[in-house]
Design a protein around this motif. Sequence first.
Motif, PDB file in Angstrom:
ATOM      1  N   GLN A 131      92.907  -1.851 -11.183  1.00 30.40           N
ATOM      2  CA  GLN A 131      94.349  -2.047 -11.405  1.00 30.40           C
ATOM      3  C   GLN A 131      94.590  -2.984 -12.581  1.00 30.40           C
ATOM      4  OE1 GLN A 131      95.843  -3.464  -7.672  1.00 30.40           O
ATOM      5  NE2 GLN A 131      96.117  -1.396  -6.841  1.00 30.40           N
ATOM      6  N   PHE A 132      93.794  -4.048 -12.615  1.00 31.37           N
ATOM      7  CA  PHE A 132      93.929  -5.026 -13.701  1.00 31.37           C
ATOM      8  C   PHE A 132      93.679  -4.367 -15.058  1.00 31.37           C
ATOM      9  CE2 PHE A 132      91.133  -7.691 -16.447  1.00 31.37           C
ATOM     10  CZ  PHE A 132      92.098  -8.542 -16.964  1.00 31.37           C
ATOM     11  N   LEU A 133      92.590  -3.561 -15.130  1.00 32.20           N
ATOM     12  CA  LEU A 133      92.259  -2.916 -16.416  1.00 32.20           C
ATOM     13  C   LEU A 133      93.360  -1.934 -16.831  1.00 32.20           C
ATOM     14  CD1 LEU A 133      88.410  -2.283 -16.091  1.00 32.20           C
ATOM     15  CD2 LEU A 133      89.573  -4.078 -17.383  1.00 32.20           C
ATOM     16  N   HIS A 134      93.868  -1.147 -15.869  1.00 32.30           N
ATOM     17  CA  HIS A 134      94.972  -0.226 -16.180  1.00 32.30           C
ATOM     18  C   HIS A 134      96.169  -0.996 -16.725  1.00 32.30           C
ATOM     19  CE1 HIS A 134      93.375   3.579 -15.102  1.00 32.30           C
ATOM     20  NE2 HIS A 134      93.150   3.283 -13.833  1.00 32.30           N
ATOM     21  N   ALA A 135      96.513  -2.084 -16.037  1.00 30.09           N
ATOM     22  CA  ALA A 135      97.672  -2.880 -16.448  1.00 30.09           C
ATOM     23  C   ALA A 135      97.470  -3.456 -17.843  1.00 30.09           C
ATOM     24  CB  ALA A 135      97.922  -4.002 -15.436  1.00 30.09           C
ATOM     25  N   GLU A 136      96.217  -3.902 -18.131  1.00 26.48           N
ATOM     26  CA  GLU A 136      95.923  -4.456 -19.451  1.00 26.48           C
ATOM     27  C   GLU A 136      96.116  -3.406 -20.540  1.00 26.48           C
ATOM     28  OE1 GLU A 136      94.637  -7.712 -20.823  1.00 26.48           O
ATOM     29  OE2 GLU A 136      95.994  -7.942 -19.134  1.00 26.48           O
ATOM     30  N   ILE A 137      95.642  -2.185 -20.250  1.00 23.53           N
ATOM     31  CA  ILE A 137      95.765  -1.116 -21.241  1.00 23.53           C
ATOM     32  C   ILE A 137      97.239  -0.790 -21.491  1.00 23.53           C
ATOM     33  CG2 ILE A 137      95.337   1.351 -21.619  1.00 23.53           C
ATOM     34  CD1 ILE A 137      92.590   0.861 -20.204  1.00 23.53           C
ATOM     35  N   GLU A 138      98.005  -0.708 -20.406  1.00 25.49           N
ATOM     36  CA  GLU A 138      99.444  -0.447 -20.566  1.00 25.49           C
ATOM     37  C   GLU A 138     100.103  -1.534 -21.399  1.00 25.49           C
ATOM     38  OE1 GLU A 138     101.466   0.180 -16.812  1.00 25.49           O
ATOM     39  OE2 GLU A 138     100.030   1.783 -16.348  1.00 25.49           O
ATOM     40  N   ALA A 197     101.883  -0.948 -24.982  1.00 26.79           N
ATOM     41  CA  ALA A 197     103.282  -1.328 -25.192  1.00 26.79           C
ATOM     42  C   ALA A 197     103.386  -2.283 -26.376  1.00 26.79           C
ATOM     43  CB  ALA A 197     103.844  -1.979 -23.935  1.00 26.79           C
ATOM     44  N   ALA A 198     102.464  -3.250 -26.422  1.00 28.98           N
ATOM     45  CA  ALA A 198     102.480  -4.222 -27.522  1.00 28.98           C
ATOM     46  C   ALA A 198     102.257  -3.512 -28.848  1.00 28.98           C
ATOM     47  CB  ALA A 198     101.405  -5.280 -27.289  1.00 28.98           C
ATOM     48  N   LYS A 199     101.409  -2.477 -28.813  1.00 29.96           N
ATOM     49  CA  LYS A 199     101.122  -1.728 -30.038  1.00 29.96           C
ATOM     50  C   LYS A 199     102.392  -1.021 -30.520  1.00 29.96           C
ATOM     51  CE  LYS A 199      98.090   1.960 -31.734  1.00 29.96           C
ATOM     52  NZ  LYS A 199      99.190   2.929 -31.925  1.00 29.96           N
ATOM     53  N   ASP A 200     103.169  -0.427 -29.548  1.00 30.06           N
ATOM     54  CA  ASP A 200     104.428   0.218 -29.920  1.00 30.06           C
ATOM     55  C   ASP A 200     105.359  -0.782 -30.602  1.00 30.06           C
ATOM     56  OD1 ASP A 200     103.541   2.564 -28.935  1.00 30.06           O
ATOM     57  OD2 ASP A 200     104.608   2.439 -27.014  1.00 30.06           O
ATOM     58  N   ILE A 201     105.433  -1.972 -30.001  1.00 32.59           N
ATOM     59  CA  ILE A 201     106.300  -3.002 -30.577  1.00 32.59           C
ATOM     60  C   ILE A 201     105.817  -3.375 -31.981  1.00 32.59           C
ATOM     61  CG2 ILE A 201     107.031  -5.415 -30.350  1.00 32.59           C
ATOM     62  CD1 ILE A 201     106.815  -4.938 -27.246  1.00 32.59           C
ATOM     63  N   HIS A 202     104.463  -3.513 -32.089  1.00 35.88           N
ATOM     64  CA  HIS A 202     103.876  -3.851 -33.384  1.00 35.88           C
ATOM     65  C   HIS A 202     104.184  -2.773 -34.418  1.00 35.88           C
ATOM     66  CE1 HIS A 202     100.898  -5.329 -36.262  1.00 35.88           C
ATOM     67  NE2 HIS A 202     100.485  -4.084 -36.375  1.00 35.88           N
ATOM     68  N   ASP A 203     103.965  -1.492 -34.015  1.00 34.48           N
ATOM     69  CA  ASP A 203     104.230  -0.383 -34.937  1.00 34.48           C
ATOM     70  C   ASP A 203     105.693  -0.365 -35.372  1.00 34.48           C
ATOM     71  OD1 ASP A 203     101.628   0.281 -34.731  1.00 34.48           O
ATOM     72  OD2 ASP A 203     101.919   2.043 -33.446  1.00 34.48           O
ATOM     73  N   ALA A 204     106.591  -0.598 -34.396  1.00 39.13           N
ATOM     74  CA  ALA A 204     108.014  -0.600 -34.717  1.00 39.13           C
ATOM     75  C   ALA A 204     108.320  -1.691 -35.741  1.00 39.13           C
ATOM     76  CB  ALA A 204     108.835  -0.815 -33.448  1.00 39.13           C
ATOM     77  N   ALA A 205     107.666  -2.849 -35.541  1.00 42.59           N
ATOM     78  CA  ALA A 205     107.904  -3.962 -36.469  1.00 42.59           C
ATOM     79  C   ALA A 205     107.418  -3.603 -37.871  1.00 42.59           C
ATOM     80  CB  ALA A 205     107.187  -5.215 -35.963  1.00 42.59           C
ATOM     81  N   VAL A 206     106.247  -2.955 -37.936  1.00 39.69           N
ATOM     82  CA  VAL A 206     105.710  -2.562 -39.238  1.00 39.69           C
ATOM     83  C   VAL A 206     106.651  -1.557 -39.909  1.00 39.69           C
ATOM     84  CG1 VAL A 206     103.814  -1.342 -40.379  1.00 39.69           C
ATOM     85  CG2 VAL A 206     103.313  -3.039 -38.615  1.00 39.69           C
TER      86      VAL A 206
END
Length: 425
Positions: free
Chosen positions: A399-406, A410-419
């Motif tokens: 569960q922890f690993l799944h949550a970390e990946i999610e 999500a952070a990557k989406d935010i990062h991409d949006a910022a770029v």
Amino acid sequence: MAASVDGFFDEYGGKYVAEVLRRPLDELETAFRKYMADKEFLAELELIRRDYIGRETPLYFAPTATRLLGGAQIYIKLEGLANTGAHKINNAIGQCLLAKRMGKKRIIAETGAGQHGLATAAACAKLGLDCTVYMGEVDVRRQQPNVAAMELYGAKVFPVRSGSRTLKDAVNEAMRDWAAHPDDTHYVLGSALGPAPFPDIVREFQSVIGKEVKRQCKERNIQIGAMVACVGGGSNSIGFFSPFIDQKEPRLIGAEAGGIGDGVGQNASRMTGNASREGIVQGYKSRFLIDEDGQSLPTRSISAGLDYMGIGPQLAALGSSGRVEFTAIRDTEALEAVRFFARNEGILFALESAHAGAAAIKIAKEISPDKAIIINMSGRGDKDVFITSPVFRPKSWLQFLHAEIERLEAAKDIHDAAVMSEKKE
Ligand SMILES: *Cc1c(COP(=O)(O)O)cnc(C)c1O
């Protein structure tokens, strides 16, 4: 302390290398002899050991383990409290300091699980040396936490893509690099093996463990019945044993990886297994897990640090002469020992070190209560959470690993949006 004779320990050891490596090995041997007799060098090493590594490490009496095991007094040498979390820093600092005195600017090292690479990267950061770590590409992928730490320390991690892309290929690559750049480069070999003079050098820098134990026992009037250490390449064990080798007592016991069974490919038992044979591999003669043609056989252990096909030549000799006893500890026994010492003593053993712990659990009753068994806890177990958690608490870990990946996605989406928005501006 039981040093080699012309690079040999009885029939084992030697310097079976290409001509190009003879000169750097000879130069290293000369410098090593010189600086181990140099008061200034030894004083600097002593200071770094005290202030940077955190020596001496405690010799801890384990009251609950002693009571539960119902035999010898159990003591634990806490090498895991050394800076970077294991004994490997003793060798890395010693060799890097030696290299600096030799005027070398550049350090290279091989690493399998990443522990030796990490210790060398830290030592280089501390001493201001340039550091390149060769690591099989397969290991780079498997051991990301250690790769991340090496990079934080400023080392370059070079993924090796030849052969099986694991430790032995990393060793070959490091040897090749050293042969090409002997003038400005020192190769920090990670265990008490390889061509002479490495087995003597690594034992010497790790013997600080055994010397402290001897002093600590004398000060506290502890009678040692047995000393137990885990054996990968053999550096923590030979350093721990070395001041006691020339005596008849105490019993010296090496715990190697019994993996999941006795079959070929199921363990890394070079001294107790039935698949091991004598050979000359990577510059030295010893016992290896190799086939009739000298090709390496697969190895297996839950602890990455014990999962190596060879053993240091001095330990091979001490095993043959009977001075050091060997025992194989299965993965399940090591895991049980991790749990035992964590719960009963508040001490989290590395999986490697837990092989020594498990061996002590097995022999505690053979030794009388007025004597001690000293376990070398070569490292602490924080690094093993990715291995122990899937065993001890698989559901929560998944569960922890799944949550970390999610979270990362999500952070990557935010990062991409910022770029994207930056580009628009
Ligand atoms: C690397 C490692 C070992 C095995 O290596 P040796 O050279 O046999 O000491 C044992 N314990 C720990 C914690 C390690 O990192």
